[in-house]
Design a protein around this motif. Structure first.
Motif, short mmCIF file in Angstrom:
data_model
loop_
_atom_site.label_atom_id
_atom_site.label_comp_id
_atom_site.label_asym_id
_atom_site.label_seq_id
_atom_site.Cartn_x
_atom_site.Cartn_y
_atom_site.Cartn_z
N THR A 39 0.85 -1.19 0.00
CA THR A 39 0.00 0.00 0.00
C THR A 39 0.89 1.24 0.00
OG1 THR A 39 -0.10 0.11 2.42
CG2 THR A 39 -1.81 -1.17 1.29
N SER B 288 -3.40 3.76 -2.24
CA SER B 288 -3.57 2.75 -3.29
C SER B 288 -2.99 1.42 -2.83
CB SER B 288 -2.91 3.20 -4.60
OG SER B 288 -1.50 3.30 -4.42
N GLY C 202 2.64 2.37 -6.50
CA GLY C 202 1.68 2.95 -5.57
C GLY C 202 1.72 4.47 -5.57
N ARG D 237 0.03 5.89 -8.72
CA ARG D 237 -1.43 5.83 -8.63
C ARG D 237 -1.96 6.93 -7.72
NH1 ARG D 237 -2.75 -0.71 -8.25
NH2 ARG D 237 -1.65 -1.31 -10.17
N CYS D 238 -1.26 7.16 -6.62
CA CYS D 238 -1.70 8.21 -5.69
C CYS D 238 -1.63 9.59 -6.33
CB CYS D 238 -0.85 8.17 -4.42
SG CYS D 238 -1.23 6.79 -3.31
N GLN E 193 -4.44 10.00 -8.72
CA GLN E 193 -5.70 10.27 -8.03
C GLN E 193 -5.84 11.76 -7.73
OE1 GLN E 193 -6.35 7.78 -4.54
NE2 GLN E 193 -5.52 5.99 -5.59
#
Length: 330
Positions: free
Chosen positions: A220, A235, A252, A255-256, A259
């Protein structure tokens, strides 16, 4: 709706329930409508003629089943309630036949009196064929951070009727986890909307794996506002989605950041540990973000190196200074 209410008893959030109908006739509307697949329900066990009146009873009284008091009742005490007929005729004749059935924590009593009147009594209200007590027990286990195994051992020791492990994970998968996801997404949207137009956002990022070393299966990554400690993005990465477990932290972070970009939130400064892949990523693809190293990780690294050096005879005098060096670095 009951699953939502349990969440808010565990995580008080006053704003989230506004606008939600508290009617239990539409208890799980918007989450799942495939109630016929409920493994705790068997059509032969239910009186289909009473299903509509059952839901009407729940809606009419508008009972808050989450905050309502519940009690432990012994079987010997329960039997005392069924000495006389409880049928619609209320003839009060002696009961000559009783049949007990259990569906998880729900007990259903069917009785026949001397005048051949039949009645049925349930220990819990139903909503869409689901025993509300079973749902609340599963929700309480999950939302309090416990496990089915721990709860099952407690109930078994106490000899209290309980549902199976398959039933628990079915309820969790179909009702509880969608509620958690829905609540999280709603709160995140509201939170991120407050950061639109922010031109001085400093976030700290870090990753965590399910096991140490290079054999982790899941990782994570989270980004947190250093001023408010609010988690802005998180994520989960599976090792099969990347080349190896070492690459999960980089994925990760990507992806963050995506977002936040989709939510129109601009990051000005990012603090991370000294991960080589992340350092290269920030330099090559996110050059507009000021990338800094987390002081705590650097202090930890310095302490580790000084401790290793102090073990050598020629550097033994360094040992008493290790803590002071770390403090000075801070």
């Amino acid at each position: 709706m009951i699953a939502y209410q349990v969440v808010f008893h565990q995580i008080p959030t006053q704003k989230y329930l506004r606008g939600h109908n508290s009617s239990f006739g539409s208890l799980f509307s918007g989450i799942s409508s495939n109630y016929d697949n409920d493994i705790s329900f068997h059509p032969s066990d239910a009186d289909t003629d009473n299903e509509e009146s059952e839901d009407e009873f729940i809606e009419e009284h508008n009972v808050n089943f989450v905050s309502e008091m519940k009690y432990v009742v012994f079987n010997s005490q329960l039997k005392q309630l069924f000495n006389k007929c409880l049928g619609d005729n209320q003839c009060a004749a002696p009961v000559v036949e009783l049949d007990y059935r259990h569906k998880g924590s729900l007990v259903i009593v069917n009785g026949t009196c001397l005048h051949n009147h039949h009645f049925e009594w349930r220990s819990q209200p139903l909503s869409n064929k689901m025993a509300i007590g079973n749902l609340l027990l599963a929700a309480s286990i999950l939302y309090s951070g416990n496990t089915y195994t721990t709860a099952a051992e407690f109930f078994d020791t106490f000899k209290l009727k309980f549902f199976s492990e398959n039933d628990f994970y079915y309820i969790q998968r179909k009702y509880l986890l969608p509620v958690v996801n829905s609540m999280w997404n709603s709160q995140q949207q509201q939170l991120l909307s407050e950061y639109e137009g922010n031109t001085d956002l400093i976030v700290a990022g870090d990753g965590r794996s399910d096991s140490p070393g290079h054999s982790a299966a899941f990782g994570t990554y989270s980004l947190m506002d250093t001023k408010t400690n609010a988690v802005l993005a998180t994520s989960v990465v599976k090792v099969t989605e990347v080349n190896n477990s070492y690459s999960m932290e980089k994925e990760g972070l990507i992806r963050c950041l995506n977002q936040l970009e989709e939510a129109h939130v601009t990051v000005t400064t990012l603090a991370t540990e000294r991960h080589p892949q992340i350092s290269k990523l920030m330099k090559d693809e996110y050059s507009t973000i000021s990338h800094q190293y987390d002081v705590w990780h650097m202090s930890k690294s310095i302490k580790k190196k000084r401790a290793a050096a102090a073990k050598r005879r020629e550097c033994a005098e360094l040992q008493p200074w290790i803590k002071s060096i770390g403090n000075h670095f801070w």
